[in-house]
Design a protein around this motif. Sequence first.
Motif, mmCIF file in Angstrom:
data_model
loop_
_atom_site.group_PDB
_atom_site.id
_atom_site.type_symbol
_atom_site.label_atom_id
_atom_site.label_comp_id
_atom_site.label_asym_id
_atom_site.label_seq_id
_atom_site.Cartn_x
_atom_site.Cartn_y
_atom_site.Cartn_z
ATOM 1 N N ALA A 183 0.549 -1.030 0.491
ATOM 2 C CA ALA A 183 0.199 0.159 -0.142
ATOM 3 C C ALA A 183 0.748 0.986 0.158
ATOM 4 C CB ALA A 183 -0.983 -0.119 1.471
ATOM 5 N N PRO A 184 1.363 1.260 -0.765
ATOM 6 C CA PRO A 184 2.707 2.909 -0.949
ATOM 7 C C PRO A 184 1.811 3.772 -0.570
ATOM 8 C CG PRO A 184 2.676 1.397 -2.931
ATOM 9 C CD PRO A 184 1.708 0.680 -2.166
ATOM 10 N N VAL A 185 0.903 3.784 -2.385
ATOM 11 C CA VAL A 185 -0.288 5.985 -1.807
ATOM 12 C C VAL A 185 -0.471 5.668 -1.076
ATOM 13 C CG1 VAL A 185 -1.514 6.619 -3.645
ATOM 14 C CG2 VAL A 185 -0.234 5.279 -4.533
ATOM 15 N N GLN A 186 -0.822 4.295 0.328
ATOM 16 C CA GLN A 186 -2.001 5.132 1.309
ATOM 17 C C GLN A 186 -1.162 5.040 2.429
ATOM 18 O OE1 GLN A 186 -2.577 2.540 -1.037
ATOM 19 N NE2 GLN A 186 -4.096 1.539 -0.875
ATOM 20 N N PHE A 206 -5.319 17.593 11.253
ATOM 21 C CA PHE A 206 -4.965 17.454 10.128
ATOM 22 C C PHE A 206 -4.024 15.997 10.055
ATOM 23 C CE2 PHE A 206 -0.899 17.832 13.187
ATOM 24 C CZ PHE A 206 -0.020 16.560 12.502
ATOM 25 N N ALA A 207 -4.091 14.827 11.086
ATOM 26 C CA ALA A 207 -3.897 13.410 11.255
ATOM 27 C C ALA A 207 -5.162 12.512 10.552
ATOM 28 C CB ALA A 207 -3.602 13.079 12.593
ATOM 29 N N ARG A 213 1.485 9.775 6.514
ATOM 30 C CA ARG A 213 2.116 9.769 6.314
ATOM 31 C C ARG A 213 2.407 11.143 6.456
ATOM 32 N NH1 ARG A 213 7.201 7.812 8.462
ATOM 33 N NH2 ARG A 213 5.950 6.530 9.796
ATOM 34 N N GLY A 214 2.100 12.112 5.162
ATOM 35 C CA GLY A 214 2.235 13.349 4.548
ATOM 36 C C GLY A 214 3.187 14.078 4.071
ATOM 37 N N ASP A 215 3.906 12.459 2.933
ATOM 38 C CA ASP A 215 4.621 12.759 2.441
ATOM 39 C C ASP A 215 3.720 14.162 0.533
ATOM 40 O OD1 ASP A 215 6.434 11.010 3.288
ATOM 41 O OD2 ASP A 215 5.799 9.447 1.864
ATOM 42 N N THR A 216 4.654 14.646 0.644
ATOM 43 C CA THR A 216 4.280 15.823 -0.230
ATOM 44 C C THR A 216 4.800 15.142 -2.054
ATOM 45 O OG1 THR A 216 6.152 17.023 0.053
ATOM 46 C CG2 THR A 216 4.433 17.213 1.438
ATOM 47 N N VAL A 217 5.583 14.187 -2.265
ATOM 48 C CA VAL A 217 5.951 13.878 -3.407
ATOM 49 C C VAL A 217 5.958 12.273 -3.307
ATOM 50 C CG1 VAL A 217 8.131 13.795 -5.348
ATOM 51 C CG2 VAL A 217 7.310 15.841 -3.895
ATOM 52 N N THR A 218 5.672 11.576 -4.618
ATOM 53 C CA THR A 218 5.548 10.544 -4.984
ATOM 54 C C THR A 218 5.993 9.625 -6.019
ATOM 55 O OG1 THR A 218 4.245 8.304 -3.869
ATOM 56 C CG2 THR A 218 3.433 9.709 -5.220
ATOM 57 N N GLY A 219 5.881 8.475 -6.432
ATOM 58 C CA GLY A 219 5.968 8.546 -7.823
ATOM 59 C C GLY A 219 5.653 7.324 -8.247
ATOM 60 N N ALA A 220 6.196 6.448 -9.756
ATOM 61 C CA ALA A 220 7.009 5.605 -9.848
ATOM 62 C C ALA A 220 8.189 5.005 -9.920
ATOM 63 C CB ALA A 220 5.563 5.203 -11.136
ATOM 64 N N THR A 221 7.916 3.519 -10.161
ATOM 65 C CA THR A 221 9.092 2.795 -10.698
ATOM 66 C C THR A 221 8.963 1.627 -11.379
ATOM 67 O OG1 THR A 221 10.269 4.338 -8.071
ATOM 68 C CG2 THR A 221 11.858 1.674 -9.220
ATOM 69 N N VAL A 222 10.321 1.450 -12.070
ATOM 70 C CA VAL A 222 10.002 0.668 -12.516
ATOM 71 C C VAL A 222 11.415 -0.358 -12.428
ATOM 72 C CG1 VAL A 222 10.092 -1.053 -14.737
ATOM 73 C CG2 VAL A 222 8.731 1.102 -14.883
ATOM 74 N N PHE A 223 10.830 -1.751 -12.126
ATOM 75 C CA PHE A 223 11.840 -2.139 -11.211
ATOM 76 C C PHE A 223 12.138 -3.871 -12.427
ATOM 77 C CE2 PHE A 223 9.234 -2.716 -7.936
ATOM 78 C CZ PHE A 223 9.538 -3.825 -7.313
ATOM 79 N N ARG A 224 13.507 -4.817 -11.977
ATOM 80 C CA ARG A 224 13.165 -5.847 -11.953
ATOM 81 C C ARG A 224 13.084 -6.812 -10.691
ATOM 82 N NH1 ARG A 224 17.054 -9.630 -16.524
ATOM 83 N NH2 ARG A 224 16.229 -11.172 -15.612
#
Length: 347
Positions: free
Chosen positions: A120-123, A220-221, A128-139
Amino acid sequence: MLKVLFAGTPDVAVPGLRRLAGDKEHFEVVAVLTRPDAPQGRGRKLTPSPVKEAALELDIPVLEGDPKEPSFIAELKATGAQAGAIVAYGKILKKDVLAALPMGWYNLHFSLLPQWRGAAPVQRSIWRGDTVTGATVFRLTEGMDTGPILAQSTCEIGPHDTSGDLLDRLAEDGSHLLASALEAMAEGRIVMQEQPQGAYEVAKKISHDDARIRFDVPVFAVDRQIRACTPEPGAWCMLHPQGVVSADNGNGDRASAGEDVEKDMGDAEPFHVLEARPADEQDPQVPSDLKPGMLATTKKHVWIGTATAPIELLRVKAQGKKAMRAADWARGARLAPRCLRRLNPRC
């Protein structure tokens, strides 16, 4: 042209499948691996996964075998796939399956690895209050999201983004990232980078119990928890007839508005919060004396107290009811007069 087997199950995997299937210059999606049809809804009717529905629409053969079964390797090799592309498939692939495709398996994960490995990385990033996330392509390797990285992209987390909002954006952006990374890999134009060593937080799946809203914490929580759990598994609390909301305080005990309003509360019912915002404390209508878990309303507003400022409910779903604007629900439930007299006489 790279022959790809695509593995995925939910809606967020569909953009990736469509992107690869639509790029006939670089890819041939020879088969789709997804879960078997599963019972859904009140009637428990067997329903195909969103990825299976998309594959059938695209006229791509569908595999629903269990990767743990001995016969699966032969079925996999019979597709002629050179590489596997995975987006939210939902099952762990063992070493023999990973070795069955000559060019390996590549996963699109919705975080900036190595941060937020897991289900559940997006959730978790929203909570947690992160302001930046993203996507990763990995083997893909035998470790949990630990394989070498081909490509990453970043995405800002807006102040009102729910996990559903963010997943939709990442799924679309990530489909482009997945296609470009696989194309570069097949053409030998990419150098994979090993993930740095270290202790990183794991994004554990959010359970139904995790989604029970706490109101004995700062606003905020509360806001982060609601947004992280929307739409799945759905943020909820228990609504009492007296207009008091109770929730778990993190220690397995009920946290609500205190003994003066806990008396004679009667039966409580589950109550889902679909959309909420921290209240505008500059607005003179906003009650300043709400205890955590106590509810107050006007004709246009519904608030619940937290450990700091109230949170305003915008869309809700009461048990047995359709989703609706919180103010409309409150009027229909006839909560407004009682709650206002009890909680905020100046309204």
